[in-house]
Motif scaffolding. Structure first.
Motif, short mmCIF file in Angstrom:
data_model
loop_
_atom_site.label_atom_id
_atom_site.label_comp_id
_atom_site.label_asym_id
_atom_site.label_seq_id
_atom_site.Cartn_x
_atom_site.Cartn_y
_atom_site.Cartn_z
N PHE A 206 19.83 -18.10 109.39
CA PHE A 206 19.97 -16.95 108.49
C PHE A 206 18.71 -16.70 107.68
O PHE A 206 18.03 -17.63 107.23
CB PHE A 206 21.15 -17.15 107.53
N LYS A 207 18.45 -15.42 107.48
CA LYS A 207 17.35 -14.97 106.62
C LYS A 207 17.94 -14.03 105.58
O LYS A 207 18.59 -13.04 105.92
CB LYS A 207 16.30 -14.24 107.45
N LEU A 208 17.74 -14.36 104.28
CA LEU A 208 18.28 -13.57 103.19
C LEU A 208 17.16 -13.18 102.22
O LEU A 208 16.10 -13.83 102.19
CB LEU A 208 19.36 -14.34 102.42
N PHE B 206 19.05 -14.95 96.97
CA PHE B 206 20.39 -15.02 97.56
C PHE B 206 20.55 -16.30 98.36
O PHE B 206 19.58 -16.84 98.91
CB PHE B 206 20.64 -13.82 98.48
N ILE C 236 23.51 -18.36 101.13
CA ILE C 236 24.68 -18.23 101.97
C ILE C 236 25.21 -19.61 102.30
O ILE C 236 24.42 -20.54 102.53
CB ILE C 236 24.36 -17.43 103.26
N LEU D 76 20.81 -7.57 103.85
CA LEU D 76 21.31 -8.70 103.08
C LEU D 76 21.26 -9.99 103.89
O LEU D 76 20.92 -11.06 103.36
CB LEU D 76 22.74 -8.43 102.61
N VAL D 77 21.60 -9.89 105.17
CA VAL D 77 21.57 -11.07 106.04
C VAL D 77 21.02 -10.65 107.40
O VAL D 77 21.39 -9.61 107.93
CB VAL D 77 22.98 -11.67 106.25
N VAL E 31 28.06 -15.08 100.56
CA VAL E 31 26.72 -14.76 100.07
C VAL E 31 26.81 -14.52 98.56
O VAL E 31 27.61 -13.71 98.10
CB VAL E 31 26.15 -13.51 100.76
N TYR F 14 24.37 -14.53 94.65
CA TYR F 14 23.05 -14.45 94.04
C TYR F 14 22.90 -15.59 93.05
O TYR F 14 23.73 -15.77 92.15
CB TYR F 14 22.87 -13.11 93.33
#
Length: 787
Positions: A23-25, A29, A31, A345-346, A398, A400
């Motif tokens: 995953f890249k956020l 943020f 996850i 966002l993701v 997800v 913050y």
């Protein structure tokens, strides 16, 4: 002792840990896994939160087809974080034995069910009234949900509060099941307590209701009002959205629809007039480019930074991403674009990450329903393909890191006064859950307190108009017209509130007092300075089958117009034709002279009536080469895929793809370039496995993408047309030819209709070098994937 590399276990690519690492956020943020197959979550399709902070999930391991000799056992699960540890630690099977459920929504618990709980003793042995205060613990409260399963709309109820449905009732039956990934789906409550859902292109529904049979052929939208038992159908036909899958509502209650087939989004209101089927409509997300999405969510949560408030996030299951979209006003409607300031966002480099639903939770974080599968279609891959996943499924959270999680106020079991105060909350979850709770409580008690509550709101407060909007929604949930409140909001300073109130006025028209002339008030709104209000007035009038409703239509038609208003004017005029046509035949003595000219522009010519029996479709021979020099045999597919994976150069493949002699962009679109005769290729790499892409290029006729089949139409006059059908109904079809031009043909004029496969010829790669072919596929297979 170190394990020799020869004997080291291969990493499990299907593990949650492997997916988490992909995953890249955006900065700030995080996850983490909230639930997975380790908790019994397998192939989740849709999820919904309830007022007790429990997450309900429908899942199907049966999809796409029941294995012969086996019994279906798909489920509705309830997931809970009872220890407040940030993950689900309790999973209850609410219902099982289902077969491919595709829609889920929490139902308010009715007064009848609540009354069975009134004798439940409290800790001191006394009994309590669950509709009056919060003395009754929610631990053993009853609960219910609506589920869409094939031809049926179910209501499943747990009457004794043990978390398991002990009552199952079919609310409606007769929905179409021509294709089980287009069955009734993506359930969502409207702001006024209407159950909204959708169906896809191959569904043909005939649903029996107390108002008669309601039909909807092909792709369309449904609206069910439980208290009235009224079902309404909208859209229909073969035009986009061909597989609508996902409703969301703006801050002021305007409906937006996702198209699961095309990567488009639509504003539904202009066509939500009973009895109208328009056929063609424009997307409001011009930059969709094949990024197919489902079940969007509007971000209104203090857990997210300020700059994220009001954005829409949506599950991009084709591209393994959760997109961030921006909503702008566009005249009387909306336009959607990729947010200019905020990233997705993701994003995931894992090809099995399939976010199909996203929803805000009670803590303000965003939860992602991950269907998890390397194969997502069932046209392009065998139902029995060995790579089709049947075991995995995840719920991700997800949040913050720079803001605390939200602590919601009491909702489940709260008093009516508390629930009404909750409508002031900035948290979307709190307002929605509170309104649904109020919708299930006794009407007389709710309305008595609401009549005392709303006049106490401070008129000068900026938030008051929106609180009044929420209060009006409570009246709609309770199906209890409140003329005083309605009159107040119809004259509100906020145009969005006046627009919403116009729709409410149309809904209550037959139950308002005689001195509350609904059509007269709509006629005033048709002259409103704001186009959103004028649009809402037209739609409301179109749903009032009276001759005088045309006064509203004519009044609005004389004001400035845009594409959304024009659509609504056409729809209302068509729906009201049985009302105004007899008046016109008698000379229409009360009409203004200008109205006759307006009517000529609004009353679209009727297509030729449908023939008693349509021309049968025949199989024809493709008009392009069927085979090239290289066939798509298993050996070729396997060896070529291995070479692409090992040695492919996508950068060089990009150059090959754009060579004029291949003419790929003549038919296909990538980014903002290309034609629309073939499918957009922006997401083909994340949507399809490499061997399928190779086979589709080498032998285009072996698998043709839905809605891009080519037809040869011969008319009774001898004219021959070739192209793909982009819209149609019982009366006419619209054919797009290879040049991009569109032709409307009446069904009554068709003499012969032949299916001739794909317009894409085989052999396009015959004159390329092996390296060019390899790199072309390397380019195609990376389209849509996270870089």
């Amino acid at each position: 002792m170190a394990i020799p590399p020869t004997f080291a276990a291969e990493p499990d690519r299907d593990s949650p840990e492997a997916e988490l690492a992909s995953f890249k956020l955006p900065p700030g943020f995080e996850i983490h896994l909230w639930a997975s197959e380790r908790d019994g979550v397998a192939k989740p399709i849709q999820m919904r939160w309830d007022a007790r902070g429990r997450l309900w999930v429908i899942q199907s391991v049966t999809y796409p087809q029941l294995v012969p000799g086996t019994a279906p056992n798909d489920k509705v699960l309830i997931l809970e974080d009872t220890k407040h540890g940030g993950y689900a630690d309790k999973v209850t099977t609410f219902a099982d034995g289902l077969m491919i459920p595709t829609g889920l929504e929490i139902a308010p618990v009715s007064e009848e069910v609540l009354s069975t709980q009134s004798s439940v003793p409290s800790k001191d042995g006394a009994t309590s009234d669950p509709t009056k205060n919060s003395e009754l613990s929610t631990k053993h409260s009853p609960s219910a949900c609506y589920v869409g399963e094939g031809p049926k709309l179910w209501k499943l109820t747990d009457t004794d509060g043990d978390g398991v449905a002990d009552k199952r009732e079919v609310v409606l039956r007769g929905f179409g099941t021509g294709d089980n990934h287009q069955n009734i789906n993506s359930f969502r409550w409207s702001p006024g307590g209407e159950l909204m859902f959708s169906q896809g292109l191959h569904a043909h529904a005939r649903v029996e209701t107390p108002y008669g049979i309601v039909g909807l052929d092909e792709a369309g939208l449904w609206r069910y009002r439980p208290s009235e038992q009224r079902l309404d159908a909208f859209f229909g036909g073969s035009a986009d959205p061909q597989n609508p899958w996902g409703w969301t509502y703006t801050h002021w209650g305007q409906p937006l629809i996702s198209a699961g087939n095309s990567g488009n989004m639509y504003y539904a209101l202009p066509e939500m007039i009973r009895g109208f089927q328009g056929g063609r409509r424009e997307t409001i997300w011009a930059e969709g480019r094949g990024r197919k999405t489902s079940n969007p969510e509007l971000l209104e949560s203090s857990q997210f930074p300020d700059e994220w408030q009001g954005s829409i996030v949506t599950g991009g299951y084709i591209n393994n991403a959760v997109w961030t979209l921006h909503v702008d006003q566009d005249g009387s409607g909306f336009k959607i674009s990729d947010d200019p300031k905020l990233p997705p966002l993701v994003q995931s480099s894992h090809g099995s990450f399939r976010p199909v639903d996203v929803k805000l939770g009670p803590d303000g974080a965003l939860y992602i329903c991950d269907w998890y599968n390397p194969i997502i279609g069932h046209y392009q891959a065998s139902f029995r393909h060995p790579d089709r996943d049947k075991q995995h499924g995840r719920i991700w959270r997800v949040s913050y890191t720079g803001r605390p999680l939200v602590e919601p106020p009491p909702i489940a079991g709260a008093s009516i006064a508390q629930l009404l105060e909750n409508l002031r909350s900035p948290e979307k979850y709190v307002r929605e859950q509170s309104k649904r709770e109020l919708g299930g409580l006794p009407k007389d008690k709710v309305m008595a307190e609401l009549r005392e509550w709303w006049p106490r709101l401070e008129p000068a407060m900026p938030s008051t108009d929106h609180i009044l909007y929420e209060g009006l929604g409570v009246c709609e949930w309770q199906d209890s017209p409140e003329p005083t409140l309605l009159g107040r909001v119809l004259n509100a300073k906020t145009p969005e509130l006046r627009a919403y109130a116009a729709g409410t006025l149309g809904r209550w028209v037959d139950r308002l007092p005689p001195n509350f002339d609904a059509v007269e008030k709509l006629a005033d709104l048709a002259l409103d300075e704001d186009p959103r209000v004028r649009l809402a007035a037209i739609v409301a009038a179109g749903n009032i089958p009276r001759p005088e409703s045309m006064v509203v239509v004519f009044s609005a038609a004389s004001q400035p117009r845009d594409k959304f208003i024009d659509t609504a004017l056409t729809a209302a005029t068509a729906a009201l034709k049985p009302q105004w046509e007899p008046v016109l035949a008698k000379g229409a003595p009360d009409w203004k002279p200008a109205w006759y000219a307006l009517l000529k522009t609004l009353d679209k010519p009727k297509p030729k009536p449908a023939p008693a029996k349509k021309v049968a479709q025949q199989m024809g021979t493709p008009i392009v080469p069927i085979y090239g020099r290289v066939r798509a045999s298993p050996y070729i597919l396997g060896s070529m895929a291995a070479d692409v994976t090992k040695n492919g150069n996508a950068k060089h493949g990009d150059e090959v793809f754009h060579r004029p002699e291949l003419a790929c962009l003549t038919c296909h679109q990538v980014g903002n370039q290309g034609g629309k005769i073939g499918p957009a290729l922006d997401a083909i790499g994340s949507a399809q496995p490499l061997d399928f892409i190779i086979g589709a290029v080498l032998e285009p006729q072996r698998e043709i993408k839905e809605s891009f089949e080519t037809f040869r139409i011969t008319t009774k006059k001898g004219e021959e047309l070739i192209g793909v059908i982009v819209a149609g109904n019982d009366n006419e079809i619209t054919l797009r030819d290879p040049t991009g031009a569109e032709h409307v043909v009446a069904q009554a004029d068709i003499a012969k209709r032949e299916f001739i496969g794909s317009l894409m010829p085989a052999g396009l790669t015959d004159n390329l070098s092996p390296e060019d072919v390899r790199d072309l596929f390397a380019y195609l297979t990376q389209l849509g994937k996270v870089k």
